[in-house]
Motif scaffolding. Structure first.
Motif, PDB file in Angstrom:
ATOM      1  N   GLU A  97      82.429  86.391  88.678  1.00  0.00           N
ATOM      2  CA  GLU A  97      82.455  85.017  89.184  1.00  0.00           C
ATOM      3  C   GLU A  97      83.385  84.857  90.375  1.00  0.00           C
ATOM      4  O   GLU A  97      83.453  83.787  90.977  1.00  0.00           O
ATOM      5  N   ILE A  98      84.122  85.908  90.731  1.00  0.00           N
ATOM      6  CA  ILE A  98      85.148  85.790  91.768  1.00  0.00           C
ATOM      7  C   ILE A  98      84.657  86.392  93.078  1.00  0.00           C
ATOM      8  O   ILE A  98      84.241  87.550  93.119  1.00  0.00           O
ATOM      9  N   PRO A  99      84.694  85.625  94.175  1.00  0.00           N
ATOM     10  CA  PRO A  99      84.278  86.155  95.478  1.00  0.00           C
ATOM     11  C   PRO A  99      85.109  87.371  95.872  1.00  0.00           C
ATOM     12  O   PRO A  99      86.274  87.513  95.479  1.00  0.00           O
ATOM     13  N   MET A 100      84.548  88.249  96.679  1.00  0.00           N
ATOM     14  CA  MET A 100      85.239  89.440  97.138  1.00  0.00           C
ATOM     15  C   MET A 100      84.719  89.811  98.517  1.00  0.00           C
ATOM     16  O   MET A 100      83.716  89.274  98.981  1.00  0.00           O
ATOM     17  N   GLY A 101      85.437  90.720  99.193  1.00  0.00           N
ATOM     18  CA  GLY A 101      85.013  91.190 100.499  1.00  0.00           C
ATOM     19  C   GLY A 101      85.391  90.248 101.627  1.00  0.00           C
ATOM     20  O   GLY A 101      84.599  89.977 102.524  1.00  0.00           O
ATOM     21  N   PHE A 102      86.629  89.750 101.621  1.00  0.00           N
ATOM     22  CA  PHE A 102      87.078  88.802 102.643  1.00  0.00           C
ATOM     23  C   PHE A 102      87.419  89.512 103.946  1.00  0.00           C
ATOM     24  O   PHE A 102      87.820  90.675 103.955  1.00  0.00           O
ATOM     25  N   ALA A 103      87.294  88.779 105.043  1.00  0.00           N
ATOM     26  CA  ALA A 103      87.580  89.337 106.359  1.00  0.00           C
ATOM     27  C   ALA A 103      89.068  89.641 106.508  1.00  0.00           C
ATOM     28  O   ALA A 103      89.922  88.953 105.945  1.00  0.00           O
ATOM     29  N   ARG A 104      89.363  90.677 107.299  1.00  0.00           N
ATOM     30  CA  ARG A 104      90.751  91.090 107.498  1.00  0.00           C
ATOM     31  C   ARG A 104      91.375  90.305 108.654  1.00  0.00           C
ATOM     32  O   ARG A 104      91.761  90.841 109.697  1.00  0.00           O
ATOM     33  N   ASP A 105      91.458  89.002 108.465  1.00  0.00           N
ATOM     34  CA  ASP A 105      92.071  88.120 109.443  1.00  0.00           C
ATOM     35  C   ASP A 105      92.629  86.909 108.710  1.00  0.00           C
ATOM     36  O   ASP A 105      92.556  86.828 107.479  1.00  0.00           O
ATOM     37  N   GLU A 106      93.211  85.969 109.459  1.00  0.00           N
ATOM     38  CA  GLU A 106      93.827  84.809 108.814  1.00  0.00           C
ATOM     39  C   GLU A 106      92.807  83.976 108.052  1.00  0.00           C
ATOM     40  O   GLU A 106      93.094  83.443 106.981  1.00  0.00           O
ATOM     41  N   GLN A 107      91.635  83.833 108.635  1.00  0.00           N
ATOM     42  CA  GLN A 107      90.590  83.069 107.954  1.00  0.00           C
ATOM     43  C   GLN A 107      90.236  83.711 106.617  1.00  0.00           C
ATOM     44  O   GLN A 107      90.103  83.030 105.592  1.00  0.00           O
ATOM     45  N   GLY A 108      90.090  85.030 106.606  1.00  0.00           N
ATOM     46  CA  GLY A 108      89.767  85.734 105.376  1.00  0.00           C
ATOM     47  C   GLY A 108      90.870  85.621 104.340  1.00  0.00           C
ATOM     48  O   GLY A 108      90.607  85.481 103.148  1.00  0.00           O
ATOM     49  N   ALA A 109      92.125  85.677 104.796  1.00  0.00           N
ATOM     50  CA  ALA A 109      93.256  85.560 103.870  1.00  0.00           C
ATOM     51  C   ALA A 109      93.284  84.174 103.221  1.00  0.00           C
ATOM     52  O   ALA A 109      93.554  84.037 102.022  1.00  0.00           O
ATOM     53  N   GLN A 110      92.989  83.131 104.002  1.00  0.00           N
ATOM     54  CA  GLN A 110      92.962  81.780 103.454  1.00  0.00           C
ATOM     55  C   GLN A 110      91.818  81.607 102.451  1.00  0.00           C
ATOM     56  O   GLN A 110      91.990  80.980 101.399  1.00  0.00           O
ATOM     57  N   SER A 111      90.661  82.155 102.776  1.00  0.00           N
ATOM     58  CA  SER A 111      89.534  82.073 101.850  1.00  0.00           C
ATOM     59  C   SER A 111      89.853  82.794 100.545  1.00  0.00           C
ATOM     60  O   SER A 111      89.563  82.296  99.454  1.00  0.00           O
ATOM     61  N   ALA A 112      90.456  83.980 100.646  1.00  0.00           N
ATOM     62  CA  ALA A 112      90.823  84.738  99.456  1.00  0.00           C
ATOM     63  C   ALA A 112      91.820  83.960  98.604  1.00  0.00           C
ATOM     64  O   ALA A 112      91.666  83.839  97.387  1.00  0.00           O
ATOM     65  N   ALA A 113      92.852  83.415  99.243  1.00  0.00           N
ATOM     66  CA  ALA A 113      93.887  82.690  98.506  1.00  0.00           C
ATOM     67  C   ALA A 113      93.313  81.477  97.781  1.00  0.00           C
ATOM     68  O   ALA A 113      93.674  81.187  96.635  1.00  0.00           O
ATOM     69  N   ALA A 114      92.400  80.743  98.438  1.00  0.00           N
ATOM     70  CA  ALA A 114      91.799  79.567  97.805  1.00  0.00           C
ATOM     71  C   ALA A 114      91.009  79.953  96.566  1.00  0.00           C
ATOM     72  O   ALA A 114      91.147  79.343  95.497  1.00  0.00           O
ATOM     73  N   ASN A 115      90.185  80.976  96.671  1.00  0.00           N
ATOM     74  CA  ASN A 115      89.375  81.403  95.528  1.00  0.00           C
ATOM     75  C   ASN A 115      90.213  82.024  94.419  1.00  0.00           C
ATOM     76  O   ASN A 115      89.949  81.819  93.238  1.00  0.00           O
ATOM     77  N   TYR A 116      91.248  82.756  94.790  1.00  0.00           N
ATOM     78  CA  TYR A 116      92.102  83.377  93.780  1.00  0.00           C
ATOM     79  C   TYR A 116      92.921  82.331  93.029  1.00  0.00           C
ATOM     80  O   TYR A 116      93.193  82.480  91.833  1.00  0.00           O
ATOM     81  N   SER A 117      93.315  81.260  93.710  1.00  0.00           N
ATOM     82  CA  SER A 117      94.046  80.180  93.033  1.00  0.00           C
ATOM     83  C   SER A 117      93.204  79.561  91.931  1.00  0.00           C
ATOM     84  O   SER A 117      93.707  79.252  90.842  1.00  0.00           O
ATOM     85  N   VAL A 118      91.922  79.369  92.213  1.00  0.00           N
ATOM     86  CA  VAL A 118      91.018  78.808  91.210  1.00  0.00           C
ATOM     87  C   VAL A 118      90.959  79.704  89.977  1.00  0.00           C
ATOM     88  O   VAL A 118      91.016  79.239  88.832  1.00  0.00           O
ATOM     89  N   ALA A 119      90.867  81.011  90.184  1.00  0.00           N
ATOM     90  CA  ALA A 119      90.763  81.949  89.072  1.00  0.00           C
ATOM     91  C   ALA A 119      92.057  82.031  88.265  1.00  0.00           C
ATOM     92  O   ALA A 119      92.031  82.143  87.039  1.00  0.00           O
ATOM     93  N   LEU A 120      93.192  81.952  88.944  1.00  0.00           N
ATOM     94  CA  LEU A 120      94.474  82.126  88.268  1.00  0.00           C
ATOM     95  C   LEU A 120      94.844  80.965  87.361  1.00  0.00           C
ATOM     96  O   LEU A 120      95.708  81.118  86.488  1.00  0.00           O
ATOM     97  N   VAL A 121      94.233  79.801  87.547  1.00  0.00           N
ATOM     98  CA  VAL A 121      94.528  78.670  86.661  1.00  0.00           C
ATOM     99  C   VAL A 121      93.257  78.184  85.967  1.00  0.00           C
ATOM    100  O   VAL A 121      93.141  77.021  85.594  1.00  0.00           O
ATOM    101  N   SER A 122      92.320  79.089  85.778  1.00  0.00           N
ATOM    102  CA  SER A 122      91.070  78.745  85.098  1.00  0.00           C
ATOM    103  C   SER A 122      91.235  78.839  83.584  1.00  0.00           C
ATOM    104  O   SER A 122      92.196  79.431  83.077  1.00  0.00           O
ATOM    105  N   ALA A 123      90.281  78.282  82.863  1.00  0.00           N
ATOM    106  CA  ALA A 123      90.294  78.403  81.401  1.00  0.00           C
ATOM    107  C   ALA A 123      90.136  79.854  80.975  1.00  0.00           C
ATOM    108  O   ALA A 123      90.648  80.269  79.924  1.00  0.00           O
ATOM    109  N   ASP A 124      89.476  80.667  81.790  1.00  0.00           N
ATOM    110  CA  ASP A 124      89.252  82.066  81.441  1.00  0.00           C
ATOM    111  C   ASP A 124      90.532  82.872  81.379  1.00  0.00           C
ATOM    112  O   ASP A 124      90.586  83.903  80.694  1.00  0.00           O
TER     113      ASP A 124
END
Length: 275
Positions: A97-124
């Motif tokens: 359920e977790i996105p992967m393969g983010f770009a190696r730039d600032e945009q990719g880092a922000q996208s990764a951080a946003a999606n990872y935050s959702v996973a880290l405080v999920s019910a799962d």
């Protein structure tokens, strides 16, 4: 659900937290806030659970860790950027359920951080099987075993029972445990081609929905800070921390009943978040 003052969390600053909001303290603009439509006994229960969750996360984040090696960004720290998605396609695929393969730039880092935050405080994250998968997917390899061990100890059978969950992290029959987070915005504070630090401003709903619930679903606002490292051809989490706010004044909305909340969680799916 708030974390209080900053403290260590995998080399970051600030305490990480899982979920569940505290009661409000008052309108920051001076006007009194309307109290939530629930009894004082329910409020005390919610606050008690918040304390338990904060203590568990603090325990899980203990250990000797170092800050990720970062260099100053070409962009001044704290400078905001447009909230609309820009640039290349943010993510080519998903690992479960977790996105992967983010770009190696600032945009990719922000996208990764946003999606990872959702996973880290999920019910799962409260479910042993899914927690192990999430940690393996999100974190740099040299932090995986330490984090898995700490989280397993923090989310013990005794701790889960205090949340009304069984040892597998499931709510009792007729109840639905809710932990749904939505990133509101991201900010890069440090960046290099091998490491980045990103703040993610989030809101969410947390609690247990159901007629017999003593921990009603409520909302919260918080900011997660993730130190990311480029590893295995993707951004991975090296450390993370959390603090409360910034939080707006609560609106005078009529709270939905527990069945409506539980139904919404089941019927409305989550998103992949991207810059």
């Amino acid at each position: 659900m708030s974390l209080g003052d900053d403290n260590d969390g995998f080399g970051g600053s600030g305490q990480t937290r899982t979920r569940l909001p505290e009661g409000g303290t008052g309108d920051i603009h001076g006007a009194p806030r309307r109290p939530p439509a629930r009894g004082s006994r329910s409020l005390i229960t919610v606050v008690g659970v918040v304390v338990l969750l904060v203590a568990a996360i603090a325990f899980a984040n203990r250990g000797d860790t170092d800050d990720a090696d970062t260099t100053s960004s070409s962009k001044p720290p704290g400078k905001s950027s447009p909230t609309s998605a820009t640039g290349v396609r943010p993510v080519p695929g998903k690992n479960g359920e977790i996105p992967m393969g983010f770009a190696r730039d600032e945009q990719g880092a922000q996208s990764a951080a946003a999606n990872y935050s959702v996973a880290l405080v999920s019910a799962d994250i409260l479910k042993p099987d899914r927690r192990s998968e999430i940690v393996q997917q999100l974190f740099v390899q040299d932090k995986v075993e330490e984090l898995k061990s700490n989280l397993d100890k923090a989310y013990s059978r005794e701790f889960l029972s205090k949340l009304g969950l069984d040892e597998a992290g499931n709510a009792a029959t007729g109840l639905t445990y809710v932990s749904r987070t939505a990133p509101v915005g991201t900010k890069v504070t440090q960046f290099s081609d091998s490491a980045a630090t990103v703040e993610v401003w989030c809101t969410g709903v947390f609690g247990t929905a159901g007629a017999s619930s003593t921990n009603p679903v409520t909302n919260d606002w918080f900011t997660m800070t993730l130190a990311l490292r480029w590893a295995d051809n993707d951004w991975k989490v090296d450390s993370f921390s959390q603090k409360e706010g910034p939080a707006p004044v609560n609106g005078d909305l009529l709270a939905s009943d527990a069945n409506a909340i539980a139904k919404a969680v089941e019927e409305y799916g989550g998103f992949t978040y991207a810059r």
